[in-house]
Design a protein around this motif. Sequence first.
Motif, mmCIF file in Angstrom:
data_model
loop_
_atom_site.group_PDB
_atom_site.id
_atom_site.type_symbol
_atom_site.label_atom_id
_atom_site.label_comp_id
_atom_site.label_asym_id
_atom_site.label_seq_id
_atom_site.Cartn_x
_atom_site.Cartn_y
_atom_site.Cartn_z
ATOM 1 N N ARG A 54 45.290 -24.215 52.062
ATOM 2 C CA ARG A 54 45.667 -24.251 50.624
ATOM 3 C C ARG A 54 44.555 -24.581 50.102
ATOM 4 N N ASN A 60 52.667 -25.220 53.984
ATOM 5 C CA ASN A 60 52.267 -26.653 53.870
ATOM 6 C C ASN A 60 53.685 -27.356 53.876
ATOM 7 N N SER A 117 47.621 -27.451 54.850
ATOM 8 C CA SER A 117 46.981 -28.100 53.824
ATOM 9 C C SER A 117 45.335 -27.781 53.682
ATOM 10 N N THR A 123 49.532 -20.664 46.143
ATOM 11 C CA THR A 123 50.864 -20.939 46.506
ATOM 12 C C THR A 123 51.569 -20.412 47.551
ATOM 13 N N TYR A 168 42.816 -22.235 47.250
ATOM 14 C CA TYR A 168 42.865 -22.704 46.000
ATOM 15 C C TYR A 168 41.762 -23.042 45.431
ATOM 16 N N ASP A 172 50.677 -23.438 50.059
ATOM 17 C CA ASP A 172 51.310 -24.593 49.642
ATOM 18 C C ASP A 172 52.720 -24.675 50.073
#
Length: 154
Positions: free
Chosen positions: A69, A123, A66, A117, A73, A120
């Motif tokens: 990401r 995750n 997490s 992505t 991101y 994610d």
Amino acid sequence: MAERRISRWYFWVVASCGAACCTHPLDLLKVHLQTQQAVKMRMMGMAMHVVKNDGALALYSGLSASLCRQMSYSLTRFAIYETVRDMVSRDSKGPLPFHQKVLLGAFGGFTGGFIGTPADMVNVRMQNDVKLPPELRRNYKHALDGLCRVFPGG
């Protein structure tokens, strides 16, 4: 003479990681609820089930992915938006019009989503691993292990 502000978009990344640490248990419960074969439990029932079976720390299963990401991101979208906005604003000697801010935000968000992505996906896999039979578990040690194993040749 107007004061020139310097964007420090990297602070947004730290803030995003802090928010991810606070909301990760809710995200984990969301993934568990979404991957039920049939609706057996609701939010509180799932929370109690996870804590009872795996302990309170299980609510943070997959936290490294997490955070990975969020770093990929958020770093991408804020860096693109703030850097390009500052470059264009400096040349035009004024703030960007609203439509340019929207387009720039959409481009930064699209690019950040594309970059974020894989983390994610790792995750979600790390969060859902505990529900799989032992022979089907991926058993990623942490986010980087998951990313290395997801990409071809890893």
